[in-house]
Design a protein around this motif. Structure first.
Motif, PDB file in Angstrom:
ATOM      1  N   LYS A 166       0.961  -1.583  -0.251  1.00  7.37           N
ATOM      2  CA  LYS A 166      -0.220   0.279   0.182  1.00  7.37           C
ATOM      3  C   LYS A 166       1.116   1.300   0.271  1.00  7.37           C
ATOM      4  CE  LYS A 166      -3.851  -2.373   2.348  1.00  7.37           C
ATOM      5  NZ  LYS A 166      -4.484  -2.155   3.454  1.00  7.37           N
ATOM      6  N   SER A 167       1.714   1.181   0.841  1.00  7.36           N
ATOM      7  CA  SER A 167       2.716   2.650   1.134  1.00  7.36           C
ATOM      8  C   SER A 167       3.221   3.007  -0.806  1.00  7.36           C
ATOM      9  CB  SER A 167       3.827   1.952   1.831  1.00  7.36           C
ATOM     10  OG  SER A 167       5.421   1.148   1.156  1.00  7.36           O
ATOM     11  N   TRP A 168       3.394   1.656  -1.288  1.00 10.24           N
ATOM     12  CA  TRP A 168       3.953   1.668  -2.729  1.00 10.24           C
ATOM     13  C   TRP A 168       3.206   2.853  -3.714  1.00 10.24           C
ATOM     14  CZ3 TRP A 168       6.003  -3.118  -4.883  1.00 10.24           C
ATOM     15  CH2 TRP A 168       6.871  -3.527  -3.612  1.00 10.24           C
ATOM     16  N   LEU A 169       1.842   2.554  -3.089  1.00  8.88           N
ATOM     17  CA  LEU A 169       0.512   3.580  -4.207  1.00  8.88           C
ATOM     18  C   LEU A 169       0.857   5.251  -4.165  1.00  8.88           C
ATOM     19  CD1 LEU A 169      -2.465   1.172  -3.465  1.00  8.88           C
ATOM     20  CD2 LEU A 169      -1.443   1.386  -5.117  1.00  8.88           C
ATOM     21  N   GLN A 170       2.069   5.498  -3.175  1.00  8.29           N
ATOM     22  CA  GLN A 170       2.215   7.030  -2.694  1.00  8.29           C
ATOM     23  C   GLN A 170       3.240   7.463  -3.686  1.00  8.29           C
ATOM     24  OE1 GLN A 170       2.923   7.421   1.089  1.00  8.29           O
ATOM     25  NE2 GLN A 170       1.070   6.635   2.003  1.00  8.29           N
ATOM     26  N   ALA A 171       4.011   6.255  -4.372  1.00 10.90           N
ATOM     27  CA  ALA A 171       4.875   6.835  -5.082  1.00 10.90           C
ATOM     28  C   ALA A 171       3.947   7.642  -7.045  1.00 10.90           C
ATOM     29  CB  ALA A 171       6.078   5.530  -5.870  1.00 10.90           C
ATOM     30  N   GLU A 172       4.982   8.275  -7.410  1.00 14.08           N
ATOM     31  CA  GLU A 172       4.306   8.290  -8.771  1.00 14.08           C
ATOM     32  C   GLU A 172       4.570   7.663 -10.375  1.00 14.08           C
ATOM     33  OE1 GLU A 172       6.191  12.334  -9.598  1.00 14.08           O
ATOM     34  OE2 GLU A 172       5.052  13.446  -8.235  1.00 14.08           O
ATOM     35  N   SER A 173       5.434   6.503  -9.576  1.00  9.56           N
ATOM     36  CA  SER A 173       5.860   5.226 -10.872  1.00  9.56           C
ATOM     37  C   SER A 173       5.564   3.977 -10.315  1.00  9.56           C
ATOM     38  CB  SER A 173       6.859   5.443 -11.459  1.00  9.56           C
ATOM     39  OG  SER A 173       7.739   6.127 -10.787  1.00  9.56           O
ATOM     40  N   PRO A 174       4.988   2.818 -10.567  1.00 14.69           N
ATOM     41  CA  PRO A 174       5.150   1.781 -10.559  1.00 14.69           C
ATOM     42  C   PRO A 174       6.281   0.810  -9.831  1.00 14.69           C
ATOM     43  CG  PRO A 174       4.024   2.025 -12.645  1.00 14.69           C
ATOM     44  CD  PRO A 174       4.903   3.051 -12.102  1.00 14.69           C
ATOM     45  N   ALA A 175       5.933  -0.109  -9.246  1.00 16.13           N
ATOM     46  CA  ALA A 175       7.113  -0.822  -8.749  1.00 16.13           C
ATOM     47  C   ALA A 175       6.262  -2.569  -8.301  1.00 16.13           C
ATOM     48  CB  ALA A 175       7.009  -0.164  -7.515  1.00 16.13           C
ATOM     49  N   LEU A 176       7.538  -3.232  -8.201  1.00 16.10           N
ATOM     50  CA  LEU A 176       6.819  -4.705  -8.043  1.00 16.10           C
ATOM     51  C   LEU A 176       7.884  -4.964  -7.250  1.00 16.10           C
ATOM     52  CD1 LEU A 176       9.169  -6.051 -10.610  1.00 16.10           C
ATOM     53  CD2 LEU A 176       7.007  -5.577 -12.324  1.00 16.10           C
ATOM     54  N   LEU A 177       7.874  -6.891  -7.388  1.00 14.43           N
ATOM     55  CA  LEU A 177       8.446  -7.067  -6.364  1.00 14.43           C
ATOM     56  C   LEU A 177       8.842  -8.489  -6.452  1.00 14.43           C
ATOM     57  CD1 LEU A 177      10.884  -8.041  -3.761  1.00 14.43           C
ATOM     58  CD2 LEU A 177       9.041  -8.968  -2.435  1.00 14.43           C
ATOM     59  N   SER A 178       9.482  -9.287  -7.297  1.00 11.96           N
ATOM     60  CA  SER A 178       9.806 -10.425  -7.830  1.00 11.96           C
ATOM     61  C   SER A 178      10.152 -12.391  -6.906  1.00 11.96           C
ATOM     62  CB  SER A 178       9.942 -10.624  -9.563  1.00 11.96           C
ATOM     63  OG  SER A 178      11.510  -9.966  -9.138  1.00 11.96           O
ATOM     64  N   ASP A 179       9.466 -12.546  -7.575  1.00  8.76           N
ATOM     65  CA  ASP A 179      10.256 -13.814  -6.411  1.00  8.76           C
ATOM     66  C   ASP A 179      11.961 -14.154  -7.343  1.00  8.76           C
ATOM     67  OD1 ASP A 179       9.092 -15.689  -7.545  1.00  8.76           O
ATOM     68  OD2 ASP A 179       7.336 -16.740  -6.331  1.00  8.76           O
ATOM     69  N   ALA A 196       0.791   4.330 -15.779  1.00  7.59           N
ATOM     70  CA  ALA A 196       0.917   4.113 -17.342  1.00  7.59           C
ATOM     71  C   ALA A 196       1.511   3.557 -16.915  1.00  7.59           C
ATOM     72  CB  ALA A 196       1.835   6.036 -17.372  1.00  7.59           C
ATOM     73  N   THR A 197       0.788   2.556 -17.966  1.00  3.79           N
ATOM     74  CA  THR A 197       1.250   1.384 -17.598  1.00  3.79           C
ATOM     75  C   THR A 197       1.506   0.814 -19.486  1.00  3.79           C
ATOM     76  OG1 THR A 197      -0.629   0.138 -17.607  1.00  3.79           O
ATOM     77  CG2 THR A 197      -0.076   0.243 -15.334  1.00  3.79           C
ATOM     78  N   THR A 219      18.312 -12.783   0.119  1.00  2.00           N
ATOM     79  CA  THR A 219      16.922 -13.501  -0.603  1.00  2.00           C
ATOM     80  C   THR A 219      17.015 -13.609  -2.074  1.00  2.00           C
ATOM     81  OG1 THR A 219      15.729 -11.927  -1.263  1.00  2.00           O
ATOM     82  CG2 THR A 219      15.460 -12.348   1.498  1.00  2.00           C
ATOM     83  N   PRO A 220      16.026 -14.455  -2.710  1.00  3.56           N
ATOM     84  CA  PRO A 220      16.126 -14.361  -3.685  1.00  3.56           C
ATOM     85  C   PRO A 220      15.264 -13.682  -5.024  1.00  3.56           C
ATOM     86  CG  PRO A 220      15.603 -16.735  -3.236  1.00  3.56           C
ATOM     87  CD  PRO A 220      15.590 -15.515  -1.922  1.00  3.56           C
ATOM     88  N   TRP A 221      14.611 -12.315  -4.104  1.00  2.00           N
ATOM     89  CA  TRP A 221      14.125 -11.492  -4.721  1.00  2.00           C
ATOM     90  C   TRP A 221      14.768 -10.542  -5.257  1.00  2.00           C
ATOM     91  CZ3 TRP A 221       9.993 -11.251   0.099  1.00  2.00           C
ATOM     92  CH2 TRP A 221       9.173 -12.663   0.465  1.00  2.00           C
ATOM     93  N   GLN A 222      13.643  -9.879  -6.120  1.00  2.00           N
ATOM     94  CA  GLN A 222      14.450  -8.801  -6.735  1.00  2.00           C
ATOM     95  C   GLN A 222      13.114  -7.940  -6.290  1.00  2.00           C
ATOM     96  OE1 GLN A 222      15.675  -9.900 -10.569  1.00  2.00           O
ATOM     97  NE2 GLN A 222      18.009  -9.495  -9.921  1.00  2.00           N
ATOM     98  N   LEU A 223      14.095  -6.144  -6.242  1.00  2.00           N
ATOM     99  CA  LEU A 223      12.521  -5.320  -6.321  1.00  2.00           C
ATOM    100  C   LEU A 223      12.521  -4.561  -7.564  1.00  2.00           C
ATOM    101  CD1 LEU A 223      13.207  -3.431  -3.222  1.00  2.00           C
ATOM    102  CD2 LEU A 223      10.584  -4.006  -4.183  1.00  2.00           C
ATOM    103  N   THR A 224      12.383  -3.860  -8.108  1.00  2.00           N
ATOM    104  CA  THR A 224      12.312  -3.548  -9.710  1.00  2.00           C
ATOM    105  C   THR A 224      11.198  -2.031  -9.204  1.00  2.00           C
ATOM    106  OG1 THR A 224      12.197  -5.357 -10.391  1.00  2.00           O
ATOM    107  CG2 THR A 224      12.191  -3.419 -12.450  1.00  2.00           C
ATOM    108  N   VAL A 225      11.623  -0.672  -9.680  1.00  2.00           N
ATOM    109  CA  VAL A 225      11.285   0.430  -9.857  1.00  2.00           C
ATOM    110  C   VAL A 225      11.246   0.605 -11.677  1.00  2.00           C
ATOM    111  CG1 VAL A 225      10.890   0.953  -7.576  1.00  2.00           C
ATOM    112  CG2 VAL A 225      12.844   2.115  -9.267  1.00  2.00           C
ATOM    113  N   PHE A 226       9.497   1.576 -11.913  1.00  2.00           N
ATOM    114  CA  PHE A 226       9.283   1.441 -12.710  1.00  2.00           C
ATOM    115  C   PHE A 226       9.235   3.162 -13.237  1.00  2.00           C
ATOM    116  CE2 PHE A 226       8.032  -3.451 -13.488  1.00  2.00           C
ATOM    117  CZ  PHE A 226       8.403  -3.064 -14.362  1.00  2.00           C
TER     118      PHE A 226
END
Length: 601
Positions: A189-202, A273-274, A288-295
């Protein structure tokens, strides 16, 4: 048609004029776009560091919970005698109370055969009790004394979460597994305050968290048939249909930075925008084997580059046109009226310059306000996380104090003493959290002047006297006979010295013949002060990130001490550096300007 001889020359001049304008526009467009992309890359690094720190904190506050629960004697007793209904009810109530206190989704105990024996939701219609979870990875990979981590979707409630598990054993014999399920919804939910998308992949390339709802449980790359069958067997995503997100890489700037294209991806409502070209920054989560990505949507940067190019072209065109006009007027020696008009034009140009400078001043002021607002937002977010940071130690305090009381009643003073020591460590941890956050939030506003360096060192050592007396560490001082003054602030300089000396104590306290060297000397208009120890020294990773906020090599550290110290020293007009000594150990060096002793305070 009166001057046909001039037409070829005028046409060539006009073509040169247009070529210069077009070239200026093209160069400006390229430079502005490059600058904007670099700005986005820097912003992406900051966002990734912030998100990574928040994720590590949110998960870390529950890291010891399954291991702590597995140490409760009631857990082992129930696993030894699972048919004891009174003991089963006691453990159910304990897990329910603990789950409510720490704010986890579920806490449950799995027997050796994989069936749930006790659960925090034991009294709910959809209780986990009796369910066979032997196929879950967090059950298969659980080990005594260690915490296994796993992201998955619950097969009962279809609720995603982060699972932490630890095996329960007695005398080396495995009896069962304690599992804790944690929600990561607040982070998402905290990511929704940013102006661009973000995701976490496993580790499978599956998007498990995203600020864009439609992206969740998509994949960054197609899954192989073997992996798809494996995920179906473990029901990690509860047999959800995992479809590729459809990223197309258009350009690779470095290993973690790419320009990608997204097509025909819609969100309802479209918060971001997507579709189109995006700059992506990726960061691997440590441990961890996780990765954070911001757009970042490049449409805004491209529009800004085009606008800047148009303005630059207009400016060049204006300058060239003005030059042509002035040259034409000089050659033709126009009348005084034309000179008046030229003067008026020049006046208007000066006014435009003044207005542009005023606009630049307002823009700079607005940028400063945005920077300050961004800092306040980060501080506010840190303050909001204090409750989560404190909640888990408080829950552990309750469990450890209850256990200590029970062990005292049994006469087991040694185990009780161990629990009391853990309680003391947790209390110190809470104090460190609040104290370091206050130091980070405080911005120095005191006056600077001349500070007696020997007095500042003495004050710092007096505050650390009790720690020094409890160890066998030898402290050696090397100081000149004359009094040296440095430019700075006494209290803030003592804060830096306490931090450096405390770190040195931590580094060599386990050394059989630990020693700390502190000394200072004056060279011209600069004073050099060093603090060295004979501890294990600094790793290459530590040297490259030593003064970054939140980087720490201490299990209980927050990573703010050296960052704050470096900032204080910069305010003095000096620098703080670190390195390893040839004979072993670390050495920190302060380079400070000499102070005027008449300004001493």
């Amino acid at each position: 048609m009166r001057f046909p001889a001039y037409r070829p020359a005028k046409l060539a001049y006009l073509l040169s004029f247009l070529g210069l304008v077009i070239a200026c526009a093209a160069i400006t467009d390229k430079l502005v776009l490059k600058r904007e992309v670099e700005t986005l890359r820097n912003d992406g690094d900051q966002r990734l560091a912030q998100y990574s720190s928040t994720l590590a904190r949110d998960i870390g506050q529950y890291a010891v919970l399954p291991k702590t629960v597995s140490l409760d004697p009631r857990i082992a007793a129930l696993l030894t005698d699972p048919n004891n209904r009174a003991r089963l009810r006691q453990v159910d109530d304990y897990l329910q109370t603990l789950n409510d206190q720490v704010g986890t989704l579920d806490i449950y105990l799995i027997a050796h055969d994989g069936h749930v024996l006790a659960s925090s939701n034991w009294n709910q219609p959809d209780s986990f009790i009796g369910r066979d979870l032997s196929y879950r990875l967090y059950f298969r990979e659980a080990q005594p004394g260690k915490v296994a981590e796993f992201y998955g979707i619950g097969t009962t409630h279809n609720t995603p979460g982060y699972y932490l598990s630890s095996a329960v054993s007695v005398a080396g014999q495995p009896l069962g597994v304690v599992a804790v399920k944690v929600s990561l919804d607040q982070l998402e939910k905290s990511w929704l305050q940013a102006e661009s998308p973000a995701l976490l992949s496993d580790e499978n390339g599956v998007i498990v968290l995203s600020s864009v709802t439609g992206w969740k449980y998509s994949t960054l790359r197609p899954l192989s048939p073997t992996l798809q069958r494996q995920l179906d067997d473990t029901q990690q995503y509860n047999r959800r249909r995992l479809q590729p997100l459809g990223l197309i890489t258009r350009q690779t700037l470095d290993d973690n930075t790419h320009i990608v294209e997204l097509r025909n991806i819609q969100t309802q409502p479209p918060a971001f925008a997507t579709t189109g070209l995006f700059l992506t920054k990726t960061h691997a989560i440590k441990g961890t084997p996780w990765q954070l990505t911001v757009f970042y949507d490049l449409a805004i940067s491209r529009n800004l580059a085009h606008t800047s190019a148009a303005l630059a072209a207009a400016g060049v065109a204006l300058l060239l046109a003005g030059s042509l006009l002035i040259a034409a007027r000089r050659r033709a020696r126009r009348t005084a009226l034309r000179n008046v008009e030229l003067s008026a034009s020049n006046t208007r140009l000066q006014q435009e310059i003044r207005e542009r400078r005023e606009a630049e001043r307002h823009l700079k002021a607005a940028q400063d306000e945005l920077i300050q607002a961004s800092k306040l937002a980060v501080i506010g977010q840190m303050a909001a996380g204090v409750a989560h940071e404190i909640n888990q130690p408080l829950a552990a305090l309750g469990t450890l104090s209850d256990n200590a009381r029970e062990f005292l009643q049994r006469g087991d003073s040694q185990t009780a003493q161990f629990n009391l020591e853990r309680i003391s460590q947790l209390v110190l941890r809470l104090g460190n959290i609040t104290g370091q956050l206050r130091s980070f939030a405080k911005r120095a506003g005191t006056e600077l002047g001349a500070v007696d360096l020997a007095v500042a060192v003495e004050h710092a050592l007096s505050l650390l006297d009790s720690r020094l007396r409890k160890t066998s560490v030898v402290l050696r001082r090397t100081a000149p006979d004359e009094t040296l003054y440095v430019h700075g602030n006494a209290l803030r300089l003592e804060q830096v010295l306490i931090n450096l000396l405390g770190n040195a104590l931590d580094a060599c306290q386990d050394h059989p013949s630990g020693s700390i060297d502190i000394g200072w000397q004056c060279t011209g208009a600069r004073v050099r002060l060093w603090v060295a120890d004979n501890g294990p020294g600094l790793s290459d990773e530590a040297l490259s990130h030593l003064f970054e906020p939140f980087f720490t090599s201490k299990p209980q550290g927050l990573g703010l001490g050296l960052a704050i110290s470096a900032s204080i020293v910069r305010d003095f007009g000096g620098s703080l550096t670190a390195g390893n000594r040839p004979q072993g150990g670390a050495e920190f060096e302060l380079d400070l300007p000499v102070g005027n002793q008449h300004e001493a305070h």
